[in-house]
Every structure is written in structure tokens, then in C-alpha cells.
Design a protein around this motif. Sequence first.
Motif, PDB file in Angstrom:
ATOM      1  N   LEU A  29     -63.595   7.489  31.819  1.00 28.59           N
ATOM      2  CA  LEU A  29     -63.519   8.411  32.943  1.00 28.59           C
ATOM      3  C   LEU A  29     -62.823   7.666  34.074  1.00 28.59           C
ATOM      4  CD1 LEU A  29     -64.347  11.278  33.856  1.00 28.59           C
ATOM      5  CD2 LEU A  29     -66.331  10.236  34.937  1.00 28.59           C
ATOM      6  N   LEU A  30     -61.727   8.243  34.578  1.00 24.27           N
ATOM      7  CA  LEU A  30     -60.879   7.569  35.547  1.00 24.27           C
ATOM      8  C   LEU A  30     -60.640   8.454  36.758  1.00 24.27           C
ATOM      9  CD1 LEU A  30     -58.113   6.526  32.976  1.00 24.27           C
ATOM     10  CD2 LEU A  30     -60.020   5.085  33.712  1.00 24.27           C
ATOM     11  N   GLN A  31     -60.452   7.815  37.902  1.00 18.39           N
ATOM     12  CA  GLN A  31     -59.906   8.533  39.045  1.00 18.39           C
ATOM     13  C   GLN A  31     -58.433   8.196  39.093  1.00 18.39           C
ATOM     14  OE1 GLN A  31     -61.873   8.103  42.823  1.00 18.39           O
ATOM     15  NE2 GLN A  31     -60.487   9.528  43.831  1.00 18.39           N
ATOM     16  N   PHE A  32     -57.615   9.227  39.011  1.00 18.31           N
ATOM     17  CA  PHE A  32     -56.169   9.077  38.937  1.00 18.31           C
ATOM     18  C   PHE A  32     -55.590   9.743  40.175  1.00 18.31           C
ATOM     19  CE2 PHE A  32     -52.345   9.626  35.799  1.00 18.31           C
ATOM     20  CZ  PHE A  32     -51.639   8.705  36.546  1.00 18.31           C
ATOM     21  N   GLY A  33     -55.437   8.956  41.256  1.00 20.00           N
ATOM     22  CA  GLY A  33     -55.055   9.554  42.521  1.00 20.00           C
ATOM     23  C   GLY A  33     -56.191  10.421  43.032  1.00 20.00           C
ATOM     24  N   GLU A  34     -55.905  11.719  43.255  1.00 17.29           N
ATOM     25  CA  GLU A  34     -56.940  12.659  43.697  1.00 17.29           C
ATOM     26  C   GLU A  34     -57.551  13.420  42.531  1.00 17.29           C
ATOM     27  OE1 GLU A  34     -57.895  12.457  46.643  1.00 17.29           O
ATOM     28  OE2 GLU A  34     -56.238  11.304  47.486  1.00 17.29           O
ATOM     29  N   SER A  47     -51.023   3.984  28.785  1.00 21.41           N
ATOM     30  CA  SER A  47     -49.665   4.420  29.116  1.00 21.41           C
ATOM     31  C   SER A  47     -49.754   5.650  30.006  1.00 21.41           C
ATOM     32  CB  SER A  47     -48.884   4.750  27.833  1.00 21.41           C
ATOM     33  OG  SER A  47     -48.736   3.603  27.036  1.00 21.41           O
ATOM     34  N   LEU A  48     -49.208   5.546  31.198  1.00 20.89           N
ATOM     35  CA  LEU A  48     -49.347   6.616  32.180  1.00 20.89           C
ATOM     36  C   LEU A  48     -48.291   7.703  31.980  1.00 20.89           C
ATOM     37  CD1 LEU A  48     -49.999   4.454  35.352  1.00 20.89           C
ATOM     38  CD2 LEU A  48     -51.645   5.384  33.728  1.00 20.89           C
ATOM     39  N   PRO A  49     -48.641   8.924  32.362  1.00 19.19           N
ATOM     40  CA  PRO A  49     -47.647  10.018  32.281  1.00 19.19           C
ATOM     41  C   PRO A  49     -46.416   9.701  33.120  1.00 19.19           C
ATOM     42  CG  PRO A  49     -49.855  10.877  32.659  1.00 19.19           C
ATOM     43  CD  PRO A  49     -49.950   9.392  32.826  1.00 19.19           C
ATOM     44  N   VAL A  50     -45.291  10.230  32.727  1.00 23.36           N
ATOM     45  CA  VAL A  50     -44.030   9.991  33.430  1.00 23.36           C
ATOM     46  C   VAL A  50     -44.107  10.560  34.850  1.00 23.36           C
ATOM     47  CG1 VAL A  50     -41.538  10.422  33.407  1.00 23.36           C
ATOM     48  CG2 VAL A  50     -42.787  10.085  31.251  1.00 23.36           C
ATOM     49  N   ASN A  51     -43.493   9.828  35.783  1.00 19.67           N
ATOM     50  CA  ASN A  51     -43.382  10.257  37.183  1.00 19.67           C
ATOM     51  C   ASN A  51     -44.740  10.388  37.878  1.00 19.67           C
ATOM     52  OD1 ASN A  51     -40.562  10.460  36.939  1.00 19.67           O
ATOM     53  ND2 ASN A  51     -40.724  12.552  36.143  1.00 19.67           N
ATOM     54  N   ARG A  52     -45.716   9.613  37.455  1.00 19.47           N
ATOM     55  CA  ARG A  52     -47.006   9.588  38.138  1.00 19.47           C
ATOM     56  C   ARG A  52     -47.168   8.240  38.816  1.00 19.47           C
ATOM     57  NH1 ARG A  52     -50.699  13.418  37.047  1.00 19.47           N
ATOM     58  NH2 ARG A  52     -51.554  12.582  38.974  1.00 19.47           N
ATOM     59  N   ARG A  53     -47.231   8.250  40.144  1.00 20.35           N
ATOM     60  CA  ARG A  53     -47.271   7.013  40.907  1.00 20.35           C
ATOM     61  C   ARG A  53     -48.694   6.634  41.347  1.00 20.35           C
ATOM     62  NH1 ARG A  53     -42.719   3.776  40.717  1.00 20.35           N
ATOM     63  NH2 ARG A  53     -40.890   5.109  40.519  1.00 20.35           N
ATOM     64  N   ALA A  54     -49.675   7.458  41.071  1.00 16.83           N
ATOM     65  CA  ALA A  54     -51.033   7.202  41.543  1.00 16.83           C
ATOM     66  C   ALA A  54     -51.664   6.040  40.783  1.00 16.83           C
ATOM     67  CB  ALA A  54     -51.884   8.459  41.385  1.00 16.83           C
ATOM     68  N   TYR A  55     -52.528   5.298  41.469  1.00 17.75           N
ATOM     69  CA  TYR A  55     -53.247   4.204  40.840  1.00 17.75           C
ATOM     70  C   TYR A  55     -54.495   4.728  40.128  1.00 17.75           C
ATOM     71  CZ  TYR A  55     -50.372   1.041  43.641  1.00 17.75           C
ATOM     72  OH  TYR A  55     -49.311   0.371  44.202  1.00 17.75           O
ATOM     73  N   ILE A  56     -54.889   4.020  39.088  1.00 13.52           N
ATOM     74  CA  ILE A  56     -56.094   4.353  38.328  1.00 13.52           C
ATOM     75  C   ILE A  56     -57.258   3.513  38.829  1.00 13.52           C
ATOM     76  CG2 ILE A  56     -57.193   3.980  36.077  1.00 13.52           C
ATOM     77  CD1 ILE A  56     -54.774   5.056  34.733  1.00 13.52           C
ATOM     78  N   ARG A 105     -58.187   6.792  21.600  1.00  8.57           N
ATOM     79  CA  ARG A 105     -57.813   6.965  20.192  1.00  8.57           C
ATOM     80  C   ARG A 105     -56.451   7.629  20.055  1.00  8.57           C
ATOM     81  NH1 ARG A 105     -63.146   8.655  20.410  1.00  8.57           N
ATOM     82  NH2 ARG A 105     -62.481  10.827  20.380  1.00  8.57           N
ATOM     83  N   ASP A 106     -56.188   8.640  20.892  1.00  8.72           N
ATOM     84  CA  ASP A 106     -54.905   9.338  20.784  1.00  8.72           C
ATOM     85  C   ASP A 106     -54.062   9.255  22.065  1.00  8.72           C
ATOM     86  OD1 ASP A 106     -56.220  11.041  22.521  1.00  8.72           O
ATOM     87  OD2 ASP A 106     -56.524  12.627  21.041  1.00  8.72           O
ATOM     88  N   GLY A 107     -54.571   8.532  23.082  1.00  9.26           N
ATOM     89  CA  GLY A 107     -53.809   8.350  24.308  1.00  9.26           C
ATOM     90  C   GLY A 107     -53.695   9.592  25.167  1.00  9.26           C
ATOM     91  N   SER A 108     -54.619  10.545  24.999  1.00 17.09           N
ATOM     92  CA  SER A 108     -54.526  11.810  25.738  1.00 17.09           C
ATOM     93  C   SER A 108     -55.284  11.755  27.063  1.00 17.09           C
ATOM     94  CB  SER A 108     -55.081  12.949  24.886  1.00 17.09           C
ATOM     95  OG  SER A 108     -56.454  12.751  24.601  1.00 17.09           O
ATOM     96  N   PHE A 109     -54.755  12.509  28.028  1.00 16.67           N
ATOM     97  CA  PHE A 109     -55.400  12.703  29.320  1.00 16.67           C
ATOM     98  C   PHE A 109     -55.902  14.138  29.410  1.00 16.67           C
ATOM     99  CE2 PHE A 109     -52.576   9.159  30.101  1.00 16.67           C
ATOM    100  CZ  PHE A 109     -53.278   8.360  30.991  1.00 16.67           C
ATOM    101  N   ASN A 110     -57.111  14.310  29.944  1.00 14.61           N
ATOM    102  CA  ASN A 110     -57.652  15.650  30.174  1.00 14.61           C
ATOM    103  C   ASN A 110     -58.231  15.709  31.580  1.00 14.61           C
ATOM    104  OD1 ASN A 110     -57.496  17.138  27.474  1.00 14.61           O
ATOM    105  ND2 ASN A 110     -58.466  15.207  26.868  1.00 14.61           N
ATOM    106  N   ARG A 111     -57.543  16.422  32.413  1.00 13.94           N
ATOM    107  CA  ARG A 111     -57.985  16.540  33.795  1.00 13.94           C
ATOM    108  C   ARG A 111     -59.284  17.333  33.869  1.00 13.94           C
ATOM    109  NH1 ARG A 111     -54.614  19.340  38.815  1.00 13.94           N
ATOM    110  NH2 ARG A 111     -56.348  19.387  40.296  1.00 13.94           N
ATOM    111  N   VAL A 112     -60.212  16.843  34.694  1.00 12.92           N
ATOM    112  CA  VAL A 112     -61.466  17.554  34.919  1.00 12.92           C
ATOM    113  C   VAL A 112     -61.233  18.552  36.050  1.00 12.92           C
ATOM    114  CG1 VAL A 112     -63.891  17.332  35.567  1.00 12.92           C
ATOM    115  CG2 VAL A 112     -62.800  15.562  34.177  1.00 12.92           C
ATOM    116  N   ASP A 113     -61.225  19.821  35.702  1.00  9.45           N
ATOM    117  CA  ASP A 113     -60.943  20.865  36.693  1.00  9.45           C
ATOM    118  C   ASP A 113     -62.237  21.502  37.191  1.00  9.45           C
ATOM    119  OD1 ASP A 113     -58.081  20.744  36.628  1.00  9.45           O
ATOM    120  OD2 ASP A 113     -58.149  21.712  34.661  1.00  9.45           O
ATOM    121  N   GLY A 114     -62.074  22.323  38.223  1.00 10.52           N
ATOM    122  CA  GLY A 114     -63.191  23.132  38.693  1.00 10.52           C
ATOM    123  C   GLY A 114     -64.023  22.510  39.786  1.00 10.52           C
ATOM    124  N   TYR A 115     -63.711  21.263  40.183  1.00 10.87           N
ATOM    125  CA  TYR A 115     -64.549  20.645  41.210  1.00 10.87           C
ATOM    126  C   TYR A 115     -64.057  20.921  42.625  1.00 10.87           C
ATOM    127  CZ  TYR A 115     -61.000  16.953  40.809  1.00 10.87           C
ATOM    128  OH  TYR A 115     -59.820  16.253  40.749  1.00 10.87           O
TER     129      TYR A 115
END
Length: 370
Positions: free
Chosen positions: A325-330, A303-312, A338-348
Motif C-alpha cells: 500500500l503506497l501513497q503516490f503523490g495525492e 517500475s513507475l507509470p510513464v509521465n508520473r513525477r510523484a514520489y512514493i 507479482r504482476d507489477g500492477s497499480f490499483n488506485r484506491v478510489d472513493g475517499y
Amino acid sequence: MEENSELPTILPQEILFDILLRLPIKSILKFRCVSKSWLSLLSNPLFKKTHVEFYLKKPKLTDYKLAVLASVPGLRERFCHFYNMGFQDSCLTLSRHSCPAEYLALSARILGSCNGLICLTGDSFTLVMLNACTGMFNVFPDTMLRSKCGVGGCYVRYGFGYDASVDDYKVVKIFSFSQSEGRYENMVNVYSVKAKSWKVIEGFSSGTLNGKLGVFANGVLHWEACDIRCSRVVWEIVTLDLAVERYGKIALPSYEDGGVYWTLGVSMGYLVGCCNYEPNKADVWVMKQYGVEKSWTKLVTISLPVNRRAYISPLYVEENCDEFLLQFGEEITRYNSRDGSFNRVDGYMPSDLRQVQVATYFESLASPHV
């Protein structure tokens, strides 16, 4: 053997060979300094090839990595960042490691990965095949279009893979010429690293090749494609077997009606497909038995976050399918099923990045020079 007998101080070459195969790459590189005989053994093309084959047969033991190539608009600096990817306490972790790539242009692109090697575009109409672990790279010329594009113009698709039948790495470049009603004629060029030359092979007709880069698995390159049949959009996979240079098709699993967009990936040797529905969900599938269309198995509905149009796009699937591990747009994102959470990988990259390209690979001794 008597109880007080001493073990031999020198192991047989076959046993030493087998032990060294199982060591981490960094250890193997250090052990080259032990002696001239070890340097000779670990630099031997047979050892390098056997090392790659060993880890391809045992993907669960393979320490997969993540290569990230990103650029920032308006800057002449080159950014090519590489990250280690692994699991610790059942959680996916990423850590930066340095890999200089000063020879890459700001407009460089990742064209694919195979056997621990990464293929990229470089400066001055060149391509680069890089081993990010050893630092070795091979620069060779790209190929140009030999004929006029015509009224409909053309677009370009790439692929990179390994032909085990002749022990050769190959780059595929497809020039797609628009015809009519969503059909394209494709002219195909193939570069042989061993022969150090490009050649033209038989082309093919297809619908739109939406996959910009061919996904390599089982000796075959795969591009997601869509075609219009009886006023209905049909998605499928177009394939190219590098050994016999033969095209084929693989059916995708059944999907629901509505706006969809398929993306492909490979994880631990398995072909992975992601069916993106607009606007709020995506299904991730894996082909458990290559070439057997009935073996497509749905792993998760995201289930994608609301108002996110990017493809996975799928990058990596943990063995128990809990972490993705997914590429979600940029963005590069960790998804926990298990809990449906997204965690953006920052710092790159800075937040004002223009483009992010990602490829998974594993550390190997594969040489970019065949």
C-alpha cells in the motif's frame, strides 16, 4: 476430575483477562455492558496498556487500519475520512467507516500515529490526539516559536510517539533555522501528555530534514534527511530516542547514482524506506533488525507509470511482500509485485482534492489521556 463433574461457571480473573485480550476491539467495547465487574476490568488502565503491548508483540495478528485526511480547495467544509484496511483472500481491501472529526480545521494535518492513537493539528493553534476506534480525543495547545527566525527563515517538522520508560505520549516540534551550505540548526520542543506541558530540549545541527513527519518505531522517531558532503548529496536518517532524548543517525542502504528522494514508513513494527529514482522507478527496503544497518533488505523494485513525477511513500507491506500500500503523490495506490500492477484506491475524496495525508494505525484501547 470425574466425568460428570461440571466446569466452574466463573473463570478466574487471570484467565478471563487473557481471553479478553485476544478479542476484537468492537467485542471488547460491547462486553463493557455485560456487568459492572467487566466494565471495571475493561476500563482498567492496566488492561488497556496490556492490550496495546499484546498486539505490538504480535504484529501478524494486528488488524491494521488506514486514516485518510483530505481537503478540497475553496470549501469551508471539513473532511476527515477514515478507512479500515485489511486482507481478504490475499488481497488488500479498504472500506469506509465513520469517525466524526468536526473539531478539525480545513488546514488540519496528520502528525503521526502510535499505539492506535493518531495525532493531528486542530483549530485555533491546537493539536488533537485521537483514538479513532473509541472516539476519545484529547485537545492541547501547540507551541509557538519563542525567537526570531533570522535572515534564512525556518521551517517546522513534527513527530509523535510513545515513551515506554515513563508511560507517556510525546509530540516533538522541530524549528529548523537555515545556516549556510545546506546546514540547519534545529531548536526542539517536546510536549508531554502526562505533564500537560511543552519544554525545550537540546537542539542539534543537521542537513535538510526532508521528512515532514517523524516516523515512530522502537521508541524512536525517524526523519529522512539529506546533506551535502564534498559536493555530493548524502541521504541518512536522523533519529530522536524519546526516552533519553538523544539524537542519532542511521545509514540508509546503498543506492544508485541519479536523482533520488527517500521517504520513510513503518509496517508491522519494521522501519521501511523507499528510494525514489527519477523518473521511472523506486526501490522499497525494510530494516529487518532494528538498528542493524546491514539488515536493510530490498523488497521490490517498482517500475513507475510513464509521465508520473510523484514520489512514493510506503504505507503498508503485506507479510509475503506481494501487496504494497503506497501513497503516490495525492493518490493511495495498491501495488501488486507479482504482476507489477497499480490499483488506485478510489472513493475517499472528490477528484478536485487539494491535499491527502495518510497514516496507518491499529485499533486499540489506548487512551489519549495519560
